[in-house]
Structures are given as structure tokens and as C-alpha cells.
Design an enzyme around this catalytic site. Sequence first.
Site, PDB file in Angstrom:
ATOM      1  CG  HIS A   1      19.203  89.665  39.320  1.00  0.00           C
ATOM      2  ND1 HIS A   1      19.407  90.631  38.557  1.00  0.00           N
ATOM      3  CD2 HIS A   1      18.168  89.981  40.211  1.00  0.00           C
ATOM      4  CE1 HIS A   1      18.593  91.613  38.910  1.00  0.00           C
ATOM      5  NE2 HIS A   1      17.640  91.046  40.118  1.00  0.00           N
TER       6      HIS A   1
ATOM      7  CG  HIS B   1      13.654  88.945  40.424  1.00  0.00           C
ATOM      8  ND1 HIS B   1      12.802  89.990  39.832  1.00  0.00           N
ATOM      9  CD2 HIS B   1      15.048  89.498  40.832  1.00  0.00           C
ATOM     10  CE1 HIS B   1      13.470  90.967  39.907  1.00  0.00           C
ATOM     11  NE2 HIS B   1      14.801  90.904  40.340  1.00  0.00           N
ATOM     12  CD  GLU B   2      16.784  87.978  43.790  1.00  0.00           C
ATOM     13  OE1 GLU B   2      17.894  88.301  43.384  1.00  0.00           O
ATOM     14  OE2 GLU B   2      15.861  88.600  44.033  1.00  0.00           O
TER      15      GLU B   2
ATOM     16  CB  CYS C   1      14.349  94.463  39.907  1.00  0.00           C
ATOM     17  SG  CYS C   1      16.016  94.036  40.013  1.00  0.00           S
TER      18      CYS C   1
END
Length: 181
Positions: free
Chosen positions: A158, A154-155, A111
Site C-alpha cells: 500500500h 500487503h501493508e 482489502c
Amino acid sequence: MLERVELAMPTLPTGTLLKTVAAPNQALSSLCAEVDPKDSNILQLAADLITTMHANKGCVGLAANQVGRAVRVFALDVSNHPKTTKSHGLFVLINPEIVSSSRNEKSREGCLSVPDFTGDVKRATQLTITGYLPGSDSQITIETQGFEAKAIGHEIDHLNGYLFLDRVAGAHAIFPRKRYL
Ligand SMILES: [Zn+2]
């Protein structure tokens, strides 16, 4: 075989390169807020996320809170990654929601906001999400698999204030980064 699906991304304003933030940082641990996909500030942010993502070599996704804006917007483009099996090309998605996720697989990920480490993380490799393209108030559905599914997971993490470091099984699954990508 790479399966490509094109989304109806609008023409965006000219993007500006934004400064990215690294952990630990308040924006990265925030639950990001929903926004109006037709807001002109969000159209500009979409353009800026794309410009900033492209400026960072090997970067396949960027969430708004990685540039210090705690709103539910991310940019993604896995079309040039060797592990990609299905790709929706370059897009920005607003207010994404996971409809279904399955077939978790463990793989190594990194990341931009955690520059010194990589980690082994289990993520869904079959994913269906909804969300809005910039400038549009019609909700779209994205069904994907493999690397793109993991990148989207993953996004969305976030946007909920989580880093991959929060998803590893333990310290044994974190590794010093040798190079980016
Ligand atoms: Zn990240």
C-alpha cells in the site's frame, strides 16, 4: 502454537474514526512519503489508524493512504486471526523497510479499499523488516512468518502505491467477495 512478541508501543492520544477510501483513488496509487516518527501529527495518525482499523470488522491492517494520507505509516494486529502463527500484537510502524523476504506462498486475500473482490496473491512468509514505533527515533527490527508476514507485505505494498490487484497472476485469480473476512 501462537508465538507472541510484544513491541514497546507508546501510549497514544485518543483516536478518531477516519473515512477510508476505495480504489480507484489517487492516495492508494501514491508512493507514500517518509515522516518523522516523533511528529505529534503522526502520533495522532497512529491512534486514528488503530481506531479505524478496529471499527472495520475483520480488518487486520490499515495503511495511512487508505485514509487518504500518503505517508509511510501502517497499523497491524493479526493476533486474533485464526491463521496467525507469530504475532507482534497491535502496533503501528513508521517508515518500514524490507530487509529480507523469502518463502513465497500463494493465498487468498482481501482489502478494505477493494471491497468487492478477493484475489490469490503470492507473498513472502518469512520476512524481516525495520521501522520506527510512534514517538521513537530508534529503529527496530521485526522478524516474522506466515500470516503476519503476508499482512505486513500487503501493508508495505500500500505504502508503495500497490493494491493486491496489482499482484495477482491475472483475471482468473480475482474473485467476487462474498463477505468481509
Ligand atoms: Zn489493503
